[in-house]
Scaffold this active site. Structure first.
Site, PDB file in Angstrom:
ATOM      1  N   CYS A 360     -52.320 -40.992 -11.777  1.00 49.35           N
ATOM      2  CA  CYS A 360     -52.895 -41.545 -10.550  1.00 49.35           C
ATOM      3  C   CYS A 360     -53.801 -40.537  -9.839  1.00 49.35           C
ATOM      4  O   CYS A 360     -54.856 -40.902  -9.300  1.00 49.35           O
ATOM      5  CB  CYS A 360     -51.786 -42.022  -9.617  1.00 49.35           C
ATOM      6  SG  CYS A 360     -50.604 -40.737  -9.146  1.00 49.35           S
ATOM      7  N   HIS A 491     -46.896 -40.596  -5.620  1.00 51.31           N
ATOM      8  CA  HIS A 491     -48.047 -41.458  -5.900  1.00 51.31           C
ATOM      9  C   HIS A 491     -49.217 -41.057  -5.005  1.00 51.31           C
ATOM     10  O   HIS A 491     -49.046 -40.377  -3.988  1.00 51.31           O
ATOM     11  CB  HIS A 491     -47.681 -42.920  -5.648  1.00 51.31           C
ATOM     12  CG  HIS A 491     -48.648 -43.908  -6.238  1.00 51.31           C
ATOM     13  ND1 HIS A 491     -49.239 -43.743  -7.465  1.00 51.31           N
ATOM     14  CD2 HIS A 491     -49.137 -45.089  -5.746  1.00 51.31           C
ATOM     15  CE1 HIS A 491     -50.032 -44.764  -7.720  1.00 51.31           C
ATOM     16  NE2 HIS A 491     -49.986 -45.596  -6.682  1.00 51.31           N
ATOM     17  N   ASP A 512     -55.545 -48.979  -5.383  1.00 46.02           N
ATOM     18  CA  ASP A 512     -54.409 -48.385  -6.098  1.00 46.02           C
ATOM     19  C   ASP A 512     -54.764 -48.265  -7.572  1.00 46.02           C
ATOM     20  O   ASP A 512     -55.115 -49.265  -8.207  1.00 46.02           O
ATOM     21  CB  ASP A 512     -53.166 -49.264  -5.925  1.00 46.02           C
ATOM     22  CG  ASP A 512     -51.888 -48.580  -6.368  1.00 46.02           C
ATOM     23  OD1 ASP A 512     -51.957 -47.693  -7.245  1.00 46.02           O
ATOM     24  OD2 ASP A 512     -50.817 -48.924  -5.841  1.00 46.02           O
TER      25      ASP A 512
END
Length: 578
Positions: A360, A491, A512
């Site tokens: 991520c 995250h 996202d």
């Protein structure tokens, strides 16, 4: 007159006694109390003294030490029959006699300590007496045709002293042990002394004192045993504690190793390979499950190898045109929105089979870089650059470490990212952008600033970052500000705008990297449904992590500013709110 020691019958002469004894020898000896038979004389005496002590004492009165001598006028020396000392068991009654009326009452009640009729004031003397009774059978020696034995001098049953003649022994007992032979009468005024520990009644204070001393010695011995037991218990407890501590340390060490290995796997430092290895492994799984044809596997593998060789992202996870689609939507719909601020143009990148679960941070950097590459203000520092693939980003961060940026962070990751699945966060993105001469800074919202763990100060900061015009501004503001890198535990995402509702509440617009392309494609339709924006909109109640970090880009750096920031990164600091 001679008295038989077995049955108590009295005879007048020695020949009659011998004949009488022969009758006993030929007949069976029977216990007068319980009719026990089949034993010899010595065994019967021992049986009566032990099993019928009380009955024997009550039946016969105290008898003094009897010494009987037999002799003839012709040869007194050769024909002497000495029935050695017989101390009747009732002699023990005189050792320390209780009052008669007490003995009668307690005869059937207390057989453990007072012995119902064994009223001994001196336990030591009593023990000696029992020993003397055991020896009595060997002390009674008769010369003649019946028993061929030798004479043994009499021994005091109380102190063990041996005298040559029975008269001397009788005198010794009367003089030395007279207090033990006294039997208190029922109506006498003799003082009685109770043992404070067991209740035994004594007639002599000194004997009572000796008796109590025996109790104290016994207690002292028991205390010593208790101390030994206590010492053993302490040692055992110490050993058990040591064993428990050893097991606890072993368990803690095992858990620590497991946690460390878990963290290594979580942050991609478990030596299981990096992007390339994971991509190939996951594609093989897809083939084995029948979800991917072998031909597709080989085609994707070839494309991946080409992308890795060039160092550029193949664009297969990219979605473009999102800002433009949002602008149209807010212009034509969203009646509940008072105003909205959007970042500069940005592309969305989502995770692939090669970086799923750990990529991520790299994908958010690609989103931020895609916006900077389309902004003319950053042409000088990013001239000719394309969106790098993840292994290339890892190589670029390692180059920044080599230049001297953030040595502490480099040490934590072992100065190596390539070939691993190591996560990156706001700090790594900061040093990478700074090494590219992009000006940015990190703001740390280290604790909640609102009720129920919310972060209103975070929303206010982002609103101030994007808003620059007054009340007269249009409903939709497309700013030139790049997106914001948003990091929290586990995250990271990319903030591309913020809404202000008509009720003055704020809502962030967030991309996202975990959202796949097919979901992002829904935002590109001509008529966007409000439900499609649900994946982008995050209200204050949706962001309740304990801490947040944001990285905001503010322009380009000169070479001197870059060097100054490199030096400042030796001890990495960030702005904290509050």
């Amino acid at each position: 007159m001679l008295s038989c020691n077995i049955c108590g019958e009295t005879v007048t002469s020695e020949p009659d006694m011998k004949a009488h004894l022969i009758v006993h020898m030929e007949s069976e000896i029977i216990c007068p109390f319980c009719k026990l038979s089949g034993v010899n004389y010595d065994e019967m005496c021992f049986h009566i003294e032990t099993a019928h002590f009380e009955q024997n004492t009550l039946e016969r009165n105290f008898e003094r030490i009897n010494t009987v001598q037999y002799g003839t006028s012709d040869n007194k020396k050769d024909n002497t029959l000495q029935c050695g000392m017989e101390v009747n068991s009732s002699i023990l009654s005189g050792c320390a006699s209780n009052h008669p009326k007490n003995s009668a009452q307690n005869l059937t009640k207390d057989s453990t300590l007072k012995h119902e009729g064994f009223y001994s004031e001196n336990l030591t003397e009593s023990r000696k007496f029992l020993k003397s009774r055991e020896k009595q059978s060997s002390l009674t020696e008769i010369k003649g045709s019946v028993y061929e034995t030798t004479y043994s001098p009499p021994e005091c049953p109380f102190c063990g002293k041996i005298e040559e003649h029975s008269e001397d022994m009788e005198t010794h007992v009367k003089t030395k042990h007279a207090n033990l032979l006294d039997i208190p009468l029922e109506d006498c005024d003799q003082p009685l002394y109770d043992c404070p520990m067991c209740g035994l009644i004594c007639t002599n204070y000194h004997i009572l004192q000796e008796h109590v001393d025996l109790h104290l010695e016994e207690n002292s011995f028991q205390q010593g045993m208790d101390r030994v037991q206590c010492s053993g218990d302490l040692q055992l407890a110490h050993q058990l504690q040591q064993e428990e501590d050893r097991k606890r340390r072993s368990e803690e060490s095992r858990q620590e190793i497991e946690e460390f290995q878990k963290l290594q796997r979580q942050y991609g430092l478990d030596n299981s390979g990096g992007y390339k290895q994971q991509q190939l492994r996951n594609m093989e799984i897809e083939v084995n499950r029948g979800r991917m044809p072998p031909s597709e596997f080989h085609r994707r593998k070839a494309d991946m190898m080409e992308s890795l060789a060039l160092g550029f992202d193949d664009g297969k996870t990219k979605t473009s045109g999102i800002i433009e689609a949002l602008h149209r939507y807010y212009q034509n719909a969203a009646t509940d929105v008072r105003r909205v601020w959007l970042s500069s143009v940005v592309d969305h990148f989502h995770s692939s089979l090669g970086d799923k679960g750990w990529g991520c941070g790299y994908r958010n950097f690609q989103m931020l870089l895609s916006s900077l590459l389309q902004n003319d203000a950053y042409n000088d520092c990013l001239k000719g650059m394309l969106i790098p693939c993840i292994p290339k980003i890892q190589s670029m961060i390692e180059d920044a470490w080599k230049e001297g940026f953030d040595p502490q962070g480099a040490s934590q990751l072992n100065n190596r990212l390539q070939g691993t699945k190591a996560w990156i966060g706001a700090c790594e993105v900061y040093i990478l952008l700074t090494s590219l001469r992009v000006k940015c800074h990190i703001v740390d919202f280290h604790k909640s600033t609102g009720p129920l763990g919310t972060h209103p100060r975070l929303f206010e900061w982002i609103l101030n970052y994007y808003s620059s015009e007054g009340e007269g501004s249009p409903k939709v503001v497309c700013t030139s500000k790049p997106p914001i890198y948003l990091q929290h535990q586990g995250h990271s995402r990319t903030v591309i705008g913020i809404e202000e509702k008509k009720n003055r509440t704020l809502c962030l617009l967030i991309l996202d990297p975990g959202c796949p392309s097919r979901e992002m494609q829904k935002l590109l339709k001509q008529d966007i449904e409000a439900s499609s924006l649900k994946q982008l909109r995050k209200s204050m109640g949706n962001l309740k992590h304990k801490q947040y970090q944001i990285l905001a880009v503010e322009g380009a750096l000169s070479l001197e500013e870059k060097l100054a920031r490199r030096q400042a990164s030796q001890v990495f600091t960030a702005e904290k709110i509050p």
